[in-house]
Scaffold this active site. Structure first.
Site, PDB file in Angstrom:
ATOM      1  N   ASP A   1       0.803  -1.219   0.000  1.00 54.03           N
ATOM      2  CA  ASP A   1       0.000   0.000   0.000  1.00 54.03           C
ATOM      3  C   ASP A   1       0.836   1.269   0.000  1.00 54.03           C
ATOM      4  OD1 ASP A   1       0.871  -0.536   2.596  1.00 54.03           O
ATOM      5  OD2 ASP A   1      -1.103  -1.126   3.295  1.00 54.03           O
TER       6      ASP A   1
ATOM      7  N   ASP B   1      -7.464  -2.565  13.989  1.00 51.75           N
ATOM      8  CA  ASP B   1      -8.846  -2.953  13.669  1.00 51.75           C
ATOM      9  C   ASP B   1      -8.888  -4.234  12.841  1.00 51.75           C
ATOM     10  OD1 ASP B   1      -7.924  -2.125  11.205  1.00 51.75           O
ATOM     11  OD2 ASP B   1      -9.316  -0.452  10.969  1.00 51.75           O
TER      12      ASP B   1
ATOM     13  N   HIS C   1      -7.093  -4.881  10.120  1.00 46.17           N
ATOM     14  CA  HIS C   1      -6.867  -4.761   8.670  1.00 46.17           C
ATOM     15  C   HIS C   1      -5.600  -5.470   8.219  1.00 46.17           C
ATOM     16  CE1 HIS C   1      -4.798  -0.611   9.471  1.00 46.17           C
ATOM     17  NE2 HIS C   1      -3.847  -1.513   9.308  1.00 46.17           N
TER      18      HIS C   1
ATOM     19  N   GLU D   1      -9.716  -2.081   5.403  1.00 50.84           N
ATOM     20  CA  GLU D   1     -10.395  -1.781   6.658  1.00 50.84           C
ATOM     21  C   GLU D   1     -11.617  -2.683   6.831  1.00 50.84           C
ATOM     22  OE1 GLU D   1      -8.722  -0.220   8.560  1.00 50.84           O
ATOM     23  OE2 GLU D   1      -8.142   1.799   7.966  1.00 50.84           O
TER      24      GLU D   1
HETATM   25  C1  F6R Z   1       1.476  -1.597   6.062  1.00 53.09           C
HETATM   26  C2  F6R Z   1       0.155  -2.223   6.145  1.00 53.09           C
HETATM   27  C3  F6R Z   1      -0.598  -2.277   7.429  1.00 53.09           C
HETATM   28  C4  F6R Z   1       0.287  -2.557   8.651  1.00 53.09           C
HETATM   29  C5  F6R Z   1      -0.556  -2.508   9.917  1.00 53.09           C
HETATM   30  C6  F6R Z   1       0.289  -2.723  11.154  1.00 53.09           C
HETATM   31  O1  F6R Z   1       1.984  -1.666   4.736  1.00 53.09           O
HETATM   32  O2  F6R Z   1      -0.339  -2.683   5.151  1.00 53.09           O
HETATM   33  O3  F6R Z   1      -1.599  -3.243   7.332  1.00 53.09           O
HETATM   34  O4  F6R Z   1       0.883  -3.816   8.497  1.00 53.09           O
HETATM   35  O5  F6R Z   1      -1.215  -1.283  10.006  1.00 53.09           O
HETATM   36  O6  F6R Z   1       1.163  -1.656  11.316  1.00 53.09           O
HETATM   37  P1  F6R Z   1       2.284  -1.707  12.427  1.00 53.09           P
HETATM   38  O7  F6R Z   1       3.263  -2.754  12.022  1.00 53.09           O
HETATM   39  O8  F6R Z   1       2.911  -0.330  12.380  1.00 53.09           O
HETATM   40  O9  F6R Z   1       1.609  -2.000  13.710  1.00 53.09           O
END
Ligand code: F6R
Length: 261
Positions: free
Chosen positions: A67, A136, A138, A143
């Site tokens: 992303d 959440d 994701h 989401e």
């Molecule tokens: C990042 C992504 C997100 C993260 C998630 C956890 O490219 O796709 O899904 O993996 O938000 O983020 P952290 O590792 O910062 O807790």
């Protein structure tokens, strides 16, 4: 799903590194899906170490990031382009043209997202996709409520995600509200998924993703229907798993079995 529970963040990163190294040995032109965020930073340090100390090469690897925020320039320090170059790409031997990250500045997101999907397909599909989990539930920026068949597209970020990610920005108002993300269906098509999570803050959502129902309300729960997914969790992130003891026992048995061969 294989669930590997390790002591701490360091071990999680090392175990994840071993898997990537092993797949690279089997296929030097691996098509590797990558994530950003805090969780994979240790894995990327480990990959850099392996490149420098163990001569692991990424010269033939192609990478596709999950992303990117919509509206951020690649040289913006909060962009995922910047993150990936700083924390991995500039330290390894991957050619620039083998790196794919969604274009946060595209003027035609729909066309771009189709192009991104086509490039993944042209590369032969993702071999191994690294994913984390959001507060959440994701996966990517899919989401709660995202279609489990979704493809790469623009998603509106959840308020909770904006709050979580504001730690990387000077002001919460600076966090973009939209991102381009691979879809749940895109991620599911990867031949293998490597899921990493650490810390007590993730334990409840990790338990829902691994042991709860498969649901669009926790998009990371799709790991349960993937034929080859491995979750590497530190003790803190695994704390709420009901079958924690079984996962540990199963890993011990698997190691014993491998030794006996
Ligand atoms: C990042 C992504 C997100 C993260 C998630 C956890 O490219 O796709 O899904 O993996 O938000 O983020 P952290 O590792 O910062 O807790």
């Amino acid at each position: 799903m294989r669930v590997l529970i390790v002591k701490n963040y360091d071990e999680m990163s090392k175990e994840a590194g071993k898997i990537v190294k092993n797949r690279l040995e089997q296929k030097p032109d691996l098509v590797l899906g990558l994530a950003t965020g805090s969780t994979p930073l240790g894995l990327y340090k480990e990959l850099i170490r392996m490149h420098k100390e163990d001569s692991v090469s990424f010269a033939k690897v192609r990478t596709f990031n999950l992303d990117e925020y919509l509206g951020l320039k690649p040289d913006n320090e909060q962009s995922y382009h910047y993150f990936m170059f700083e924390n991995l790409f500039k330290h390894i031997d991957i050619p620039r043209e083998n790196i794919y990250i969604p274009d946060g500045q595209t003027k035609d997101p729909e066309k771009f997202c189709q192009w991104y999907e086509d490039e993944i397909e042209k590369a032969g599909g993702l071999d191994l996709q690294v994913v984390g989990i959001g507060g959440d539930g994701h996966v990517g920026f899919n989401e709660p409520g995202s279609s489990l068949a979704s493809r790469t597209r623009v998603k509106t970020l959840d308020e909770g995600t904006i709050k979580d990610n504001s730690r990387f920005f000077a002001k919460p108002e600076d966090v973009p509200h939209f991102a381009i993300t691979m879809g749940v269906g895109t991620i599911l098509e990867s031949k293998e998924i490597l899921f990493v999570a650490n810390g007590a803050g993730k334990s409840a959502i990790v338990a829902r993703a691994i042991e709860g129902p498969v649901t669009s309300q926790v998009t990371a729960s799709i790991l349960q229907i993937h034929p080859k997914a491995v979750a590497i969790l530190d003790e803190a992130a695994a704390a709420d798993l009901q079958r924690k003891d079984y996962y540990k026992y199963a890993e011990e048995q698997a190691r014993r079995f491998e030794k006996s061969l």
